[in-house]
Design a protein around this motif. Sequence first.
Motif, PDB file in Angstrom:
ATOM      1  N   ARG A 198       0.810  -1.215   0.000  1.00 22.93           N
ATOM      2  CA  ARG A 198       0.000   0.000   0.000  1.00 22.93           C
ATOM      3  C   ARG A 198       0.847   1.271   0.000  1.00 22.93           C
ATOM      4  N   ASP A 200       2.463   4.526  -1.201  1.00 21.76           N
ATOM      5  CA  ASP A 200       1.996   5.562  -2.134  1.00 21.76           C
ATOM      6  C   ASP A 200       3.211   6.219  -2.816  1.00 21.76           C
ATOM      7  N   PHE A 368      -1.274   4.433   1.613  1.00 24.89           N
ATOM      8  CA  PHE A 368      -2.701   4.690   1.414  1.00 24.89           C
ATOM      9  C   PHE A 368      -3.534   3.572   2.038  1.00 24.89           C
ATOM     10  N   PRO A 370      -5.910   0.776   1.231  1.00 29.16           N
ATOM     11  CA  PRO A 370      -6.384   0.026   0.066  1.00 29.16           C
ATOM     12  C   PRO A 370      -7.798  -0.502   0.269  1.00 29.16           C
ATOM     13  N   HIS A 488      -6.023  -2.483  -3.428  1.00 30.58           N
ATOM     14  CA  HIS A 488      -5.375  -1.416  -4.203  1.00 30.58           C
ATOM     15  C   HIS A 488      -6.124  -0.097  -3.981  1.00 30.58           C
ATOM     16  N   ARG A 489      -5.740   0.910  -4.745  1.00 34.77           N
ATOM     17  CA  ARG A 489      -6.364   2.228  -4.555  1.00 34.77           C
ATOM     18  C   ARG A 489      -7.858   2.181  -4.839  1.00 34.77           C
ATOM     19  N   LEU A 564      -8.719   7.628   0.258  1.00 38.96           N
ATOM     20  CA  LEU A 564      -7.447   6.888   0.278  1.00 38.96           C
ATOM     21  C   LEU A 564      -6.621   7.214   1.521  1.00 38.96           C
TER      22      LEU A 564
END
Lengths: 742, 173
Positions: A198, A200, A368, A370, A488-489, A564
């Motif tokens: 995760r 960024d 972030f 996820p 994921h994002r 996020l």
Amino acid sequence: MATRRDFIRISALGAGGTAVAWPLVRNFAKELVDPERFIFEGMRRTPTYCEICFWKCAGWVYKNDKGDLWKIIGNDEDLHCNGRFCPRGTGGVGMYNDEDRLKTPLIRTQDRGKQVFREATWDEAFTYIADKLKKISREHGPECTALFTHGSGGKYFSTLLKAFGSPHIAAPSYAQCRGPREVAFQNTFGEGVESPERTDIRDTKCLVLIGSHIGENMHNGQVQEMSVAIDKGAIIITVDPRYSTAASKSKYWLPIKPATDLALLLAWIHVILEEELYDKAYVEKYTMGLDLLQAHVKGMTPEWAYGITTIPPEVIRQMAREMGHASPAVIVHPGRHVTWYGDDTQRLRAVAILNALLGSWGRRGGFFKPETASVPEVPHPAFPTPKRTWRTEFPDLYRLSDSVLANGVCDATIPDPSRGCNFKAWIVNGTNLIETLPNQDNTIKAIEALDLLVVIDTMPMEITGYADVVLPECTYIERYDEIRVSPHRKPQIALRMPALKPKYNTKPAYWMARELAKKMGLEAFFPYEKIEDLLDWQLKQLGTSLEEMQRIGVKTFERTADDLYFAPDEEVEFGTNSGKIELYATAFEQEGFDPLPKYTAHEEPPAGYYRLNYGRAPMHTFSRTSNNPNLTDLMDENSVWVNPKVAQEWGLTNDQYIHLRNQDGKRSEFPIKVRITERIRWDSVYMVHGFGHDQKRLKRCYGKGASDTNLITKVLVDPLMGGTGMRGNFVTFITESEEVKS
Amino acid sequence: MAVDTRKCVGCSDCVVACQTENSVPIGFCRDWVVEVTDGTYPTLELELRSERCNHCDNSPCVRCCPTGASHYDKGGIVVVTHNKCIGCGACIASCPYDARYAHPDGYVDKCTFCLHRVEKGLLPSCVATCPTKCMYFGDLNDPKSPVSIMLKNRKYKTLIPEAGTKPQLYFLI
């Protein structure tokens, strides 16, 4: 000669012209930057997600006019690869074309280790396995069966094993790889880092890599984001005894003495607290244990760390300030393969604490939050409750592990009167345990004690040589598999479908698991005869269908919950004992471990020996790809990196073949080429993992290079979670003349 | 074409992508990666770069080709017409970049900048595949093309400029 002015005109004309031949082409945009996205080359492409490594990038398999496999490229919508595969993914065609593939089921006819097999029908193979498993279940209980798995098909064999009554599903990706990282972060932030990480990276201002060689490990999304970070001018700090590719892209490279990273991390924590470089509001709001941490690192000054790490105090301070200035858009990267010295969970705790102080968890340019799509399970009968687990055999050990340990199962297979249950059967799916688990002699000893070893793979690996039954799987290019979901994002799913019919007499995992289930009377756990129907049912629950996914390959969903990153002043409940980010790990304290990380000195190489460090090459994945024709074409053997000063001392020359011998007298099975390079310290050597195969059926890579696993006989086990530290081995050189002497 | 050496990690994806796209036989390649290390531990520099035919404006390979198989094609791209090539190898010997190889089918082969793709409005395969996006491709006479913008804003070099071949492959440094 045509001018370059013609060039662009031709391009524009070409695009216009293609609109006729390719009706799906949209208006060709401004410049030559957006390629394949606009063109569906007929209907000759099918979606897949890659199986060459765990990153599982989604892409398209293309066939040529003759219907033969042509190329594999990334899917633009995929968050793992953004339309661009790595060399291994692009070279995935080689996995299909490899003529050394397993071609039909095999049953052993002689002792283990000697590869005498007879070809069998699928029915014979399944009957053999089912009969043995039933016998083991009757005599010892179903719990004495374990599954080792790496890769997509594991899902269905896991279902089979649970239905059979065993909870023992082990993935070497835990205790041989990223387990310590997950335990450290779970016990700090209440959540793991997960996969894909995760981090960024694309928005970070400062990326700190500790032994993590992004660019040589082709964890695709991370490599891509590091490139974006370079473009945006992010500061990269790389800590590595070797001048890695990542080090060469860094503003600062810290050529640390191997095995001393934890001292550096603690000194950084010291400076960040002392100079008040930490994110005060964040730390006050979200964390607990600051006072205890402050007291703990009081004496851990840069001057203290200098003597240990060889990194000058002013450099340590300067790096801490760089991190502080970038806060919270800073990532002290947790790495991935982190089982090094046996105190790895504590080292990763120091990484987690640094990130917490810098306020990077849950922040842009840091880590972030996820989100993962949730694929519903098909209703089936409840799994039987196992009567015992591997924990019963290791009651006081590895208390913080939340997964079955591959090495633990291996140890508990070796007969020992003190144990109630010794494992009697292993099912090994897509992982070459001989090269995966350290201490090969131990692994082989365990295998010899088994009543049944089933190996499922596409290639004849070392482990298949020890199998009683070999089940040849078709490659990912020839099969459906479970729907890919990963954090994921944005939540996203990806489909893998066959582009071609399976070559030879090979079959997909779902079919194998279900046929075996039928033989064992467990068919009810696999209600769908065809995987297509199962996938279609699952996809319909998600608001799509198999038909739609066959066309688009990847589907992205909107995030359901939140942003996020943490909103300013957001109240956050962390999944730890205290509900806070724990600078002071209360769960560690409860289990009798250090709640704050302490530096302990590790053994150093004796005179004439060098620490064995190993890593990745961007064109290979473990030992899995070393016979792939496209990828061996790029790199067909590994070499041992030696500093020129050391080479001079030993009289070594470039490209000379030598053997290595470790501290326990273990000699590399095959010779390895010397690479004399300034890129390595004089106290260590380096080699790429995954070579030195002694499986003769791998014709392209047999005997090429040396196996690091072969030389890792000393294993530094992490007492917290059972991770197997593998960087505590030392090697010396055996040249030909010396061999003659001895 | 311009290659950003600050971003290239030397993964060789460009090589495999070219091999599959153009059905280059295993054991041969039209592009490759070069690694250059400078300095003494721990004061080091490392350059990684993806290399291929430089599509020179003054190409010795075109000049020495006895059959006209090697020629300047659309946009100045240097191309070999396979069925005109007699495989004499003069071009291989004349290329200062060693960018050509003898194809087992009897002709000489090399990078075409994926002309078949460029004509369709696609990027060359290596450029489209590179995970680090370190390659830029386009029209050098168009100041707005990605490659022109990069060459305007960044320091760059060409390889062996002293050979006088006017190479058209640029390396951003």
